[in-house]
Design a protein around this motif. Structure first.
Motif, PDB file in Angstrom:
ATOM      1  N   GLU A 115       0.824  -1.204   0.000  1.00 43.77           N
ATOM      2  CA  GLU A 115       0.000   0.000   0.000  1.00 43.77           C
ATOM      3  C   GLU A 115       0.858   1.254   0.000  1.00 43.77           C
ATOM      4  O   GLU A 115       0.531   2.248  -0.654  1.00 43.77           O
ATOM      5  CB  GLU A 115      -0.937  -0.004   1.222  1.00 43.77           C
ATOM      6  N   GLU A 116       1.959   1.190   0.770  1.00 42.78           N
ATOM      7  CA  GLU A 116       2.868   2.342   0.782  1.00 42.78           C
ATOM      8  C   GLU A 116       3.516   2.531  -0.588  1.00 42.78           C
ATOM      9  O   GLU A 116       3.658   3.653  -1.078  1.00 42.78           O
ATOM     10  CB  GLU A 116       3.944   2.137   1.857  1.00 42.78           C
ATOM     11  N   LEU A 117       3.896   1.394  -1.211  1.00 44.76           N
ATOM     12  CA  LEU A 117       4.468   1.464  -2.554  1.00 44.76           C
ATOM     13  C   LEU A 117       3.444   2.022  -3.548  1.00 44.76           C
ATOM     14  O   LEU A 117       3.784   2.818  -4.430  1.00 44.76           O
ATOM     15  CB  LEU A 117       4.936   0.082  -3.007  1.00 44.76           C
ATOM     16  N   LYS A 118       2.190   1.582  -3.389  1.00 44.13           N
ATOM     17  CA  LYS A 118       1.131   2.075  -4.264  1.00 44.13           C
ATOM     18  C   LYS A 118       0.971   3.586  -4.116  1.00 44.13           C
ATOM     19  O   LYS A 118       0.838   4.320  -5.105  1.00 44.13           O
ATOM     20  CB  LYS A 118      -0.180   1.373  -3.925  1.00 44.13           C
ATOM     21  N   LYS A 119       1.004   4.051  -2.859  1.00 43.91           N
ATOM     22  CA  LYS A 119       0.876   5.486  -2.600  1.00 43.91           C
ATOM     23  C   LYS A 119       2.046   6.254  -3.203  1.00 43.91           C
ATOM     24  O   LYS A 119       1.867   7.301  -3.854  1.00 43.91           O
ATOM     25  CB  LYS A 119       0.800   5.712  -1.093  1.00 43.91           C
ATOM     26  N   LYS A 120       3.269   5.711  -2.995  1.00 43.27           N
ATOM     27  CA  LYS A 120       4.460   6.392  -3.527  1.00 43.27           C
ATOM     28  C   LYS A 120       4.458   6.399  -5.047  1.00 43.27           C
ATOM     29  O   LYS A 120       4.856   7.391  -5.678  1.00 43.27           O
ATOM     30  CB  LYS A 120       5.727   5.708  -2.998  1.00 43.27           C
ATOM     31  N   LYS A 121       4.009   5.290  -5.628  1.00 41.57           N
ATOM     32  CA  LYS A 121       3.961   5.240  -7.086  1.00 41.57           C
ATOM     33  C   LYS A 121       2.956   6.240  -7.616  1.00 41.57           C
ATOM     34  O   LYS A 121       3.202   6.901  -8.638  1.00 41.57           O
ATOM     35  CB  LYS A 121       3.600   3.828  -7.545  1.00 41.57           C
ATOM     36  N   THR A 122       1.812   6.358  -6.921  1.00 42.14           N
ATOM     37  CA  THR A 122       0.812   7.342  -7.339  1.00 42.14           C
ATOM     38  C   THR A 122       1.377   8.757  -7.264  1.00 42.14           C
ATOM     39  O   THR A 122       1.196   9.574  -8.181  1.00 42.14           O
ATOM     40  CB  THR A 122      -0.440   7.229  -6.453  1.00 42.14           C
ATOM     41  N   GLU A 123       2.097   9.039  -6.163  1.00 43.12           N
ATOM     42  CA  GLU A 123       2.706  10.366  -6.019  1.00 43.12           C
ATOM     43  C   GLU A 123       3.773  10.578  -7.092  1.00 43.12           C
ATOM     44  O   GLU A 123       3.893  11.672  -7.650  1.00 43.12           O
ATOM     45  CB  GLU A 123       3.324  10.499  -4.632  1.00 43.12           C
ATOM     46  N   LEU A 124       4.552   9.501  -7.358  1.00 45.53           N
ATOM     47  CA  LEU A 124       5.610   9.610  -8.359  1.00 45.53           C
ATOM     48  C   LEU A 124       5.018   9.854  -9.745  1.00 45.53           C
ATOM     49  O   LEU A 124       5.532  10.674 -10.522  1.00 45.53           O
ATOM     50  CB  LEU A 124       6.452   8.335  -8.361  1.00 45.53           C
ATOM     51  N   ILE A 125       3.922   9.134 -10.042  1.00 45.11           N
ATOM     52  CA  ILE A 125       3.271   9.311 -11.336  1.00 45.11           C
ATOM     53  C   ILE A 125       2.737  10.735 -11.464  1.00 45.11           C
ATOM     54  O   ILE A 125       2.875  11.374 -12.512  1.00 45.11           O
ATOM     55  CB  ILE A 125       2.133   8.282 -11.520  1.00 45.11           C
ATOM     56  N   GLN A 126       2.131  11.244 -10.371  1.00 47.21           N
ATOM     57  CA  GLN A 126       1.599  12.605 -10.403  1.00 47.21           C
ATOM     58  C   GLN A 126       2.720  13.630 -10.576  1.00 47.21           C
ATOM     59  O   GLN A 126       2.589  14.601 -11.330  1.00 47.21           O
ATOM     60  CB  GLN A 126       0.827  12.891  -9.112  1.00 47.21           C
ATOM     61  N   LYS A 127       3.851  13.384  -9.886  1.00 46.42           N
ATOM     62  CA  LYS A 127       4.997  14.282 -10.040  1.00 46.42           C
ATOM     63  C   LYS A 127       5.546  14.221 -11.458  1.00 46.42           C
ATOM     64  O   LYS A 127       5.971  15.247 -12.019  1.00 46.42           O
ATOM     65  CB  LYS A 127       6.081  13.925  -9.023  1.00 46.42           C
ATOM     66  N   GLN A 128       5.534  13.000 -12.029  1.00 49.04           N
ATOM     67  CA  GLN A 128       6.012  12.864 -13.400  1.00 49.04           C
ATOM     68  C   GLN A 128       5.097  13.615 -14.360  1.00 49.04           C
ATOM     69  O   GLN A 128       5.564  14.281 -15.291  1.00 49.04           O
ATOM     70  CB  GLN A 128       6.066  11.374 -13.787  1.00 49.04           C
ATOM     71  N   VAL A 129       3.781  13.505 -14.108  1.00 49.17           N
ATOM     72  CA  VAL A 129       2.819  14.238 -14.931  1.00 49.17           C
ATOM     73  C   VAL A 129       3.040  15.745 -14.797  1.00 49.17           C
ATOM     74  O   VAL A 129       3.063  16.483 -15.789  1.00 49.17           O
ATOM     75  CB  VAL A 129       1.371  13.868 -14.546  1.00 49.17           C
ATOM     76  N   ASP A 130       3.221  16.206 -13.539  1.00 49.15           N
ATOM     77  CA  ASP A 130       3.466  17.633 -13.308  1.00 49.15           C
ATOM     78  C   ASP A 130       4.758  18.075 -13.978  1.00 49.15           C
ATOM     79  O   ASP A 130       4.828  19.163 -14.567  1.00 49.15           O
ATOM     80  CB  ASP A 130       3.530  17.920 -11.801  1.00 49.15           C
ATOM     81  N   TYR A 131       5.779  17.205 -13.872  1.00 46.95           N
ATOM     82  CA  TYR A 131       7.064  17.530 -14.489  1.00 46.95           C
ATOM     83  C   TYR A 131       6.933  17.601 -16.015  1.00 46.95           C
ATOM     84  O   TYR A 131       7.469  18.521 -16.654  1.00 46.95           O
ATOM     85  CB  TYR A 131       8.101  16.483 -14.106  1.00 46.95           C
ATOM     86  N   ASP A 132       6.212  16.632 -16.595  1.00 51.64           N
ATOM     87  CA  ASP A 132       6.015  16.636 -18.050  1.00 51.64           C
ATOM     88  C   ASP A 132       5.253  17.871 -18.493  1.00 51.64           C
ATOM     89  O   ASP A 132       5.572  18.477 -19.523  1.00 51.64           O
ATOM     90  CB  ASP A 132       5.269  15.371 -18.485  1.00 51.64           C
ATOM     91  N   GLN A 133       4.223  18.240 -17.706  1.00 49.83           N
ATOM     92  CA  GLN A 133       3.458  19.437 -18.043  1.00 49.83           C
ATOM     93  C   GLN A 133       4.321  20.692 -17.939  1.00 49.83           C
ATOM     94  O   GLN A 133       4.246  21.584 -18.798  1.00 49.83           O
ATOM     95  CB  GLN A 133       2.236  19.557 -17.127  1.00 49.83           C
ATOM     96  N   LEU A 134       5.130  20.757 -16.872  1.00 46.88           N
ATOM     97  CA  LEU A 134       6.015  21.910 -16.704  1.00 46.88           C
ATOM     98  C   LEU A 134       7.051  21.965 -17.820  1.00 46.88           C
ATOM     99  O   LEU A 134       7.347  23.038 -18.359  1.00 46.88           O
ATOM    100  CB  LEU A 134       6.706  21.832 -15.336  1.00 46.88           C
ATOM    101  N   GLU A 135       7.591  20.791 -18.174  1.00 43.81           N
ATOM    102  CA  GLU A 135       8.580  20.740 -19.248  1.00 43.81           C
ATOM    103  C   GLU A 135       7.956  21.176 -20.572  1.00 43.81           C
ATOM    104  O   GLU A 135       8.552  21.946 -21.324  1.00 43.81           O
ATOM    105  CB  GLU A 135       9.131  19.321 -19.379  1.00 43.81           C
TER     106      GLU A 135
END
Length: 576
Positions: free
Chosen positions: A189-209
């Motif tokens: 569950e912790e990994l799932k949460k971290k992956k979700t946060e990582l995916i969201q950060k990746q999305v934010d990073y891609d949008q910012l880029e």
């Protein structure tokens, strides 16, 4: 209905990769079991912790075939989640069978359920982990009960186990299974949460880029970055357009080859203090693009640093300022001509009055005195030169103070034809000159003063004829255009005008040298013997008063082409 369509693409791809990983680990475990059994069989030991009977090999082979079937079905299955659950249930049944073939209560393989529980936790998270722990407990407990009551007899069983032994073993593994399920579910569950946060950060990073990339690519200035060795590693679309080169061509190219003067600028910056970059510095350079055209670039340079603040290169921002340089040169020429014009007007008036008195007195003396042949010849020379001086002063005044322009919408073709017809009877016209007249494709109207435009065309034709010593061509064209002339227009002109009447008079004469090209519109500058140097100056002055533009293109030995742009009239009637 294909339930995979209800799963987001990223989630489906992640589940798909996890199922492939599950099948891979299954093959690895089966291979390890098979290898261990085979090694101990070769060492003539019939039993270690695996009973190496033929049934065991059959069991392993069947599960190999099942895994191969999984691989074939993976891309054809409609419900990937259900397919995953089926695999995990069959894995539990396989482990149960393995426990049976390796002695039941005496088997070492009840711990294999732990790996299956962890796998369920990774694939199906918390709920899957506890379901797997419950199924493992049920299957292992069922196996022990069947063995206790003698309903099954695992290979290698010597004596029937006691109830206390069965109870103790079941309690121990039940606790182990649920503890593993609890811990692995927390981790998953912790990994799932971290992956979700990582995916969201990746999305934010891609949008910012993407946002930053769009900003950089949308700049109306050229931008490129170079490393410390001067190699180009990035440039935007505007830079490609200004340099007339593709980004792939300039990738890793040296900035010093592209801008030879850049080396000195970079060395100067390196020797300055670090805070030198805080003071904005603007530089200019000349660049010859692929088509041979020379352009002026204005640029600024700033340091490029990494997150630690270390210098890793430079950022270069530049613009094509050719149009502004042309406007600057044109304004300087206007200022010079205005100053000369003011001086000329005053001097011309001061000279013209005594010249008129002098000419009148000489004519009276000639009529009243009796002169011999030599004295009469000298008198003729005096009168002729005074007339020539008066004509020069008249041109001078026309240049200094052109008459007021009475502009109206007129058919420019008729004015052009009339002036060409007069020119063919002028003394400067000779048989060696061939004139190509403009094609009349309908009437083209222009906002002009007819007398002043005739003067412009006449002076340009005279200039073209004088450039042809023996034989040559004069080509005249007339058309309507909507060229953008903002970079060439006078500062006070109507900058938003789009419609123009374009008149081109080109000759095949001697041409104009580059160093003379910038001076031909200045008064009293001439390369012709006996010329006053006012013809093209008057042309420039008249066109300026019409809010028009004149351009000249020439090469030595290949003739010259003068192009005049005049404001188009209000109506244009095309006749095809």
């Amino acid at each position: 209905m294909n339930s995979n369509l209800c799963i987001p693409t990223d989630t489906y791809q992640k589940l798909f990769n996890n199922v492939k990983g599950l099948m891979l680990w299954r093959v690895i475990i089966l291979t390890v079991l098979l290898a261990i059994a085979y090694v101990f069989q070769l060492s003539e030991r019939k039993y270690f912790f695996i009973s190496t009977t033929n049934q065991f090999y059959y069991f392993i082979s069947i599960f190999y075939l099942v895994t191969i079937a999984y691989a074939f079905l993976l891309k054809r299955i409609k419900d990937l989640r259900r397919f995953t659950i089926v695999q995990l249930v069959i894995d539990h049944l396989f482990i149960t069978g393995l426990i049976y073939y390796t002695g039941g209560i005496g088997s070492f393989f009840p711990t294999a359920f732990i790996f299956s529980i962890i796998g369920c936790s990774i694939l199906l998270y918390k709920r899957g982990a506890f379901y797997a722990a419950s199924l493992s407990t049920f299957l292992y407990g069922l196996t022990l009960l069947l063995q206790l009551y003698g309903w099954i007899h695992p290979p290698g069983q010597v004596v029937t186990p006691e109830a206390s032994q069965v109870f103790y073993s079941l309690i121990i593994y039940l606790a182990a299974y649920y503890i593993v399920a609890f811990l692995s579910s927390i981790i998953s569950e912790e990994l799932k949460k971290k992956k979700t946060e990582l995916i969201q950060k990746q999305v934010d990073y891609d949008q910012l880029e993407a946002f930053n990339r769009n900003i950089v690519q949308s700049l109306d200035s050229g931008l490129l970055t170079i490393d410390l060795n001067g190699r180009i590693n990035f440039l935007n679309r505007t830079a490609e357009k200004i340099l007339n080169r593709k980004g792939a061509e300039l990738k890793n190219a040296s900035i010093y080859d592209l801008f030879p003067e850049m080396g000195g600028v970079v060395e100067e910056l390196k020797q300055k203090a670090p805070d030198f970059f805080n003071n904005y510095q603007r530089y200019e350079t000349i660049l010859t693009v692929e088509n041979g055209r020379t352009i002026y670039l204005g640029f600024s340079i700033s340091p490029l640093t990494d997150p630690d603040g270390s210098l890793i290169g430079y950022t270069l921002i530049f613009q094509d300022i050719t149009r502004f340089k042309e406007m600057e040169d044109q304004m300087k020429r206007y200022d010079r001509m205005a100053a000369i014009g003011s001086l000329a007007a005053g001097m011309a008036h001061e000279i013209r009055n005594p010249l008129a008195s002098l000419s009148g007195a000489i004519q009276m003396l000639k009529s009243e005195l009796t002169l011999d042949e030599q004295q009469n010849h000298l008198m003729e020379i005096t009168l002729r030169e005074s007339e020539r001086l008066n004509a020069l002063i008249t041109d001078f005044l026309l240049f200094a103070h052109p008459p007021h322009t009475n502009q109206s919408s007129l058919e420019i073709g008729k004015i052009l034809d009339e002036t060409i017809e007069l020119f063919t009877h002028a003394p400067v016209f000779h048989e060696g000159i061939h004139i190509t007249r403009p094609h009349r494709n309908g009437e083209i109207l222009a906002m002009v003063d007819p007398d002043q435009v005739r003067q412009v065309i006449w002076n340009l034709l005279i200039n073209a004829a004088q450039a042809i010593p023996e034989k040559g061509d004069i080509r005249i064209s007339l058309e309507q255009t909507n060229e953008n002339l903002r970079g060439s227009m006078p500062f006070h002109a109507q900058m938003k005008r789009k419609d123009w009447v374009k008149i081109t008079i080109a000759d095949s004469g001697n041409g104009i040298a580059p160093q003379e090209k910038e001076k031909i519109f200045e008064p009293f500058y001439t390369t012709k013997e006996g010329g006053t140097g006012l013809g093209l100056s008057i042309v420039h002055k008249i066109i300026e008063s019409h809010n028009g533009v004149i351009k000249v293109e020439s090469e030595v030995g290949r003739g010259a082409a003068f192009t005049v742009f005049l404001p188009a009239g209000s109506n244009v009637a095309q006749h095809h």
